[in-house]
Enzyme design. Structure first.
Site, short mmCIF file in Angstrom:
data_model
loop_
_atom_site.label_atom_id
_atom_site.label_comp_id
_atom_site.label_asym_id
_atom_site.label_seq_id
_atom_site.Cartn_x
_atom_site.Cartn_y
_atom_site.Cartn_z
N ASP A 128 -26.32 30.03 40.36
CA ASP A 128 -27.40 31.10 40.50
C ASP A 128 -28.70 30.26 40.04
O ASP A 128 -28.86 29.40 39.14
CB ASP A 128 -27.10 31.94 39.20
CG ASP A 128 -28.10 33.10 39.14
OD1 ASP A 128 -28.33 33.89 39.98
OD2 ASP A 128 -28.65 33.18 38.15
N GLU B 272 -27.85 29.09 45.11
CA GLU B 272 -29.01 30.05 45.82
C GLU B 272 -30.43 29.29 45.71
O GLU B 272 -31.08 29.11 44.83
CB GLU B 272 -29.16 31.07 44.68
CG GLU B 272 -29.92 32.23 44.98
CD GLU B 272 -30.70 32.99 43.74
OE1 GLU B 272 -31.27 33.96 43.99
OE2 GLU B 272 -30.68 32.67 42.82
C1 GLC Z 1 -30.55 35.26 40.98
C2 GLC Z 1 -29.47 36.53 41.04
C3 GLC Z 1 -30.11 37.75 40.65
C4 GLC Z 1 -30.41 37.51 39.17
C5 GLC Z 1 -31.26 36.38 38.67
C6 GLC Z 1 -31.39 35.94 37.57
O1 GLC Z 1 -31.47 35.46 41.61
O2 GLC Z 1 -28.95 36.43 42.27
O3 GLC Z 1 -29.40 39.02 40.79
O4 GLC Z 1 -31.20 38.73 38.76
O5 GLC Z 1 -30.62 35.19 39.45
O6 GLC Z 1 -29.98 35.63 37.22
#
Ligand code: GLC
Ligand code: CA
Length: 576
Positions: free
Chosen positions: A240, A302
């Protein structure tokens, strides 16, 4: 399987009849049982995989308390297997106060009681094993919950041994925050803490304090947390918010850009707290010291980058960082056009380290693709879902599907601020309505709450189209979005062309994205009309006479010297 029968002549007759009748968009056939994936036991299984993102809160609620849970996912493993999924990426189900619905982790090595128990995860792993479905968890590396014991310790005194697990600074002399950085969830990225008279840094909500990865103890604690689940049989992680892991040590102010964000703060670019070089060295270390100790484990990132060139850095100089940095750019585009897509795909394809591409079109933070893009007159949401699904499932690389995408589910957005659950929607309304819309419950059938549970009020309302757009209806319909997804996933498992090379065809066509996949001595032609007007594509060398087998088709009609595609038309065929 498809190849054994030479059906060209017969296909031409039947397909033309179906297509000319103008009636139902035609899918070649409903696949029977999903063939098994021959790569399931290979170390590089993830190159041959279809990954399915499950947001546990919204997938299936086994104990009817309105909140989806792990046992709910387990109940639907038959479906996941029948869809041809090789790995489920389950978003956070760890103990958490749910300020950001699980992305605020209070214990990396546990399960929140509202989602179940560690034993439920073990069961899901074991059940998946018998079905060839691997489990991937979400690893929230940038921050913890403010209720995590590390932060509770950290904020308790300036001299606590955990103080340096997070990023604490004095306010400026005038009492303003240590620098001008804003949180992407609104307001300053610093929160003053009365107990010790300092402020802590948070890229996201104040309930999500950023970890200080420059502290070797943080690194060790996080590596241990990751290993804990790998030992239990988890096959890797989706990492993440990796770009936010490091900050410039001098905490230099960010440049202000024009306009204000949805929360009323001046916009800024983030050269000083996004994509710092240390992110890459740290991820390489995570790969080397944790992931690679367990055979066949994978890291998905991500990885929000502006372009494919930046994305390439996440593979690492020797393909020693993330195996699958997600190319997320397609998720935020307001339109998809053939020339733009072609250029973006080419950029990902030609990455110098030979990294394996990874594409996704929707997720729990972005609007669902089938409803996001403008529909040409006469075309339906199903047509859009088929076009985008065909793109995702025929590109070279690993696709990540978001639950319900295979049904053409669209957003179910809140219309009143008082209904909003996601805090960014509460704070940013009406400019930012939050992410509830893309998180509505999965549509299983036409029963109460779409079969999500036994009738208790779901945490988010079910989409209004569930009675007609659901798994039960689409499973039995050979022309459904789901059938097209299953057909293409089955083809990925049986036709080596779909894990082979990608070559552009008709590279200057302004309407149709056309490419050929080839491998194992076989070839698949893919034609996708992203235009709002019909297109005729004349293909020298790949005329209809060379078509061996139509794998999937919608709003498309082959002729003797090419193919006619209506707007959003799809044509995927094995050719000689
Ligand atoms: C990423 C996740 C999202 C979350 C953020 C903070 O972007 O996909 O859902 O709010 O990280 O952890
Ligand atoms: Ca539940």
């Amino acid at each position: 399987m498809f190849r054994s029968r030479r059906v060209r002549q017969r296909w031409m007759a039947t397909a033309s009849a179906v297509l000319l009748a103008g009636a139902a968009p035609a899918v070649a056939a409903t696949p029977p049982a999903m063939p098994s994936n021959p790569a399931v036991d290979q170390l590089d299984w993830w190159k041959h995989a279809v990954v399915y993102e499950v947001y546990p809160r919204s997938f299936a609620d086994s104990n009817n308390d309105g909140i989806g849970d792990i046992a709910g996912i387990d109940r639907h493993m038959d479906y996941i297997q029948a869809l041809g999924i090789d790995a489920v990426w389950m978003t956070p189900m760890f103990p958490s106060p749910q300020a950001d619905f699980g992305y605020d982790v209070a214990d990396y090595n546990g399960v929140d009681p509202q989602f179940g128990t560690v034993a439920d995860v073990d069961h899901l792993i074991a059940d998946g094993k018998t079905r060839g479905v691997k489990l991937i968890l979400d690893f929230v590396v940038n921050h913890t919950s403010d209720t995590h014991p590390w932060f509770v310790q950290s904020r308790s005194s300036r001299t606590n041994p955990y103080r340096d697990f997070y990023i604490w600074r004095d306010a400026k002399a005038d009492g303003s925050p240590p620098n001008n950085w804003t949180s992407i969830f609104g307001g300053s990225a610093w929160t003053a803490d009365a107990k010790t008279g300092q402020s802590y840094y948070h890229y996201f909500y104040p309930q999500q304090p950023d970890l200080n990865w420059r502290n070797p103890k943080v690194e060790q604690a996080m590596f241990d947390a990751a290993a804990w689940w790998l030992k239990r049989g988890v096959y890797g992680y989706r990492l993440d918010a990796v770009d936010a892991m490091f900050e410039r040590p001098d905490l230099k102010d960010n440049p202000i850009t024009s306009g204000t964000d949805a929360f009323g703060m001046p916009n800024q670019s983030r050269p000083n707290n996004d994509n710092q070089p240390e992110v890459h060295t740290e991820l390489q270390k995570l790969r080397r010291e944790v992931i690679d100790r367990y055979p066949g484990r994978v890291l998905i990132g991500e990885t929000w980058t502006d372009n494919a060139a930046d994305l390439v850095r996440y593979y690492g100089p020797k393909n020693d960082e993330l195996q699958l940095p997600m190319f997320l750019n397609l998720m935020t585009l307001k339109t998809l056009t053939a020339p733009d897509l072609r250029a973006r795909i080419q950029a990902v394809e030609s990455n110098p380290v030979g990294g394996w591409p990874c594409f996704a079109l929707s997720n729990h933070d972005n609007r669902r693709v089938a409803g996001r893009l403008p529909l040409p007159p006469g075309a339906s949401t199903d047509d859009m879902a088929k076009l985008t699904g065909a793109l995702l499932l025929t590109l070279r690389g690993t696709p990540i599907l978001y639950y319900g995408e295979e049904l053409g589910m669209v957003n179910n957005d809140p219309t009143r601020v008082e209904d909003v659950q996601d805090v960014i929607g509460k704070k940013g309304w009406p400019l930012e309505k939050g992410r509830d819309g893309e998180r509505s419950p999965m549509h299983w059938d036409a029963s109460v709450n779409a079969g999500f549970n036994g009738g208790a009020k779901p945490w988010l309302p079910v989409g209004p189209d569930y009675a007609t757009r659901n798994v039960a209806v689409q499973m039995d319909d050979p022309h459904s979005v789901l059938s097209l997804y299953r057909t293409l996933i089955a083809a990925r498992r049986t036709n080596p062309a779909l894990s082979g090379d990608y070559v552009q065809v008709a590279p200057n066509d302004p309407q149709v994205l056309a490419f050929q996949r080839s491998g194992g001595g076989r070839k698949v032609l893919v034609l996708l009309n992203f235009d709002d007007k019909p297109a005729e594509i004349a293909l020298s060398g790949v005329s209809a006479a060379k078509i061996d087998h139509v794998i999937a088709s919608n709003r498309a009609l082959p002729s003797t010297d090419g193919v006619h595609l209506d707007p959003l038309g799809v044509f995927v065929a094995e050719i000689e």
